[in-house]
Write an enzyme that holds these catalytic residues in place. Sequence first.
Site, short mmCIF file in Angstrom:
data_model
loop_
_atom_site.label_atom_id
_atom_site.label_comp_id
_atom_site.label_asym_id
_atom_site.label_seq_id
_atom_site.Cartn_x
_atom_site.Cartn_y
_atom_site.Cartn_z
N ILE A 217 0.82 -1.08 0.00
CA ILE A 217 -0.12 -0.09 -0.05
C ILE A 217 0.88 1.32 0.15
CG2 ILE A 217 -1.82 1.29 1.37
CD1 ILE A 217 -2.68 -1.22 2.32
N ALA A 223 9.69 1.79 6.72
CA ALA A 223 8.88 0.86 6.75
C ALA A 223 7.88 0.63 5.47
CB ALA A 223 7.89 0.97 7.90
N VAL A 225 4.22 -1.12 4.05
CA VAL A 225 2.74 -1.47 4.41
C VAL A 225 2.05 -2.22 3.47
CG1 VAL A 225 0.47 -0.91 5.40
CG2 VAL A 225 2.60 0.50 5.80
N LYS A 240 2.23 -3.31 8.85
CA LYS A 240 3.52 -2.45 8.71
C LYS A 240 4.77 -3.26 9.28
CE LYS A 240 4.63 2.15 10.27
NZ LYS A 240 4.37 3.40 11.36
N ASP A 378 0.78 14.42 14.15
CA ASP A 378 1.10 14.52 12.76
C ASP A 378 -0.28 14.37 12.03
OD1 ASP A 378 2.92 14.75 10.37
OD2 ASP A 378 3.14 12.58 10.30
#
Length: 555
Positions: A217, A223, A225, A240, A378
């Site tokens: 994705i 990382a 996902v 993740k 965030d």
Amino acid sequence: MAVSSFRSGRLPLFHHPQLPNKAAACTTRSIGGFKKPNGRFSSNPKCGRALFLFAQYSQSSQAQTQQDRFSSRLQSSLENLPKLLEDIVQTSISTGPRGALRLAQGIQAFVGVGGEWLADVSRSTNEPTGIPSQLQLGLLSPLYLRKLFERMGATYIKLGQFIASAPTLFPPEYVEEFQKCFDRAPAVPFEDIQAILREELGRPIDSIYEYIDPTPIASASIAQVHGARLKGSQDDVVIKVLKPGIKDILVADLNFIYIAARILEFLNPDFSRASLVGIVKDIRESMLEEVDFNKEATNIESFRRYLEAMGLTRQATAPRVYNYCSTRRVLTMERLYGVPLTDLDSISSLVSSPENSLITALNVWFGSLLACETFHADVHAGNLWLLRDGRIGFLDFGIVGRILPKTWAAMEVFLASIATEEYESMASALIEMGATNQNIDAKAFARDLEKIFSSIQEIDTEVVVATARGTNTNATAVSANIIVDERQMNALFLDVVRVSESYGLRFPREFALLMKQLLYFDRYTRLLAPDMNMLQDQRITIVSNRRSNYRDNLR
């Protein structure tokens, strides 16, 4: 801008306690002549001897002071040398062989960006205006340093994002440039992701997941996902996964930065007064938290507990964490379906009042600021969604803020004063919050803050409306989105920081995180509720006693 002033308490010029006071009246005109108190010149030998003795004494005194200062600094350096060497040895051991590889990669990145700089310099030499100041700084200029960071990879991209989010610590031109430091990275092969899952979970993948989509994705520097479905419950989830080798790279890079800061402080104590090592430690702690998914899981669960305790689970949510298939390097979460708060067309199809959805998001976030152990720091459009069921979804808790008790009272007054536009109260709160040893003219500070915050209404907002006709029908879909000028938003915040620093204030990082989130919400307000003032609307609760209520509910 008005600034506070003070009268110097120095002794009169040429006065010294070991010389007669009348020597203060002796001022030189030229060799051989001295001016009397009545203004006439004389060759008075007594006055000449006094000046000679004073100059000789002053020179020897200054030399002795400099020698004492040097001796003190040398003694302090010798005392700190064993600790510095110990830190270097221990850090080098913890870095291991990865350090040599990162050094080679760093040299390669340095050569690449250096080549770009040389090419730009050669083009500028033929221009009539000469070489721009940015090029004169070489690779230390904001532009080329940002390019170097992006070439260096994960650690330095995250460091660039830290710089961009910490205008209270770094010069404004670097903060502005590092806003462009994008966290994009090529996807890791799915076979590598599967290997990490097997290693971390300690059992066959198909015993946990019914299906994992091999196409990610999203893929960032740290990382990646993937969408998946759990076996048994058939719940849709996202996985993740920390990319292979990232932790080692981070440790090697951060250790190098730490040692460089320690050496700089050792060679120049002025860096110690600027807390250089302290800043590096803060960066290190923040970045290592982002690669420990156990901590992100804790942040998510804390937020979900807050929602439950405050009875907000029907208004907002955060993804459920599946702890039995989550580790430090793997985070399995409930998959939420929705749209960003900037997608006006989709939001209008989901709810009748986008304004009410925005009010819900504001109240939930402000409530977590007061009542939760940490707050989401965030809330850009990718992390704040309107879900299909009408709730607000908060995603990605990798970056959170923590408000220290000693700054909390001042923060409450600050938020209340923004809502009521009471700039003297705002100035007092900022003075209380900031570290300073200066006497500050609070009224002048308040006037400067009023000028800055009045400019919020002058920031341009561009709403783009797009239409698209369906291929099989005559229906026309209309979508609206907002173009957020990040440079304007950050310029506004930097103005607050600049003015505050001109009064000698230094704020905690949480203040910078909080201000940036308020600016994000200001943009959402302009799109979803253009007639609403989010800091004055009575439907929005900015400050309250929710912290105590939350704690009571948990008992």
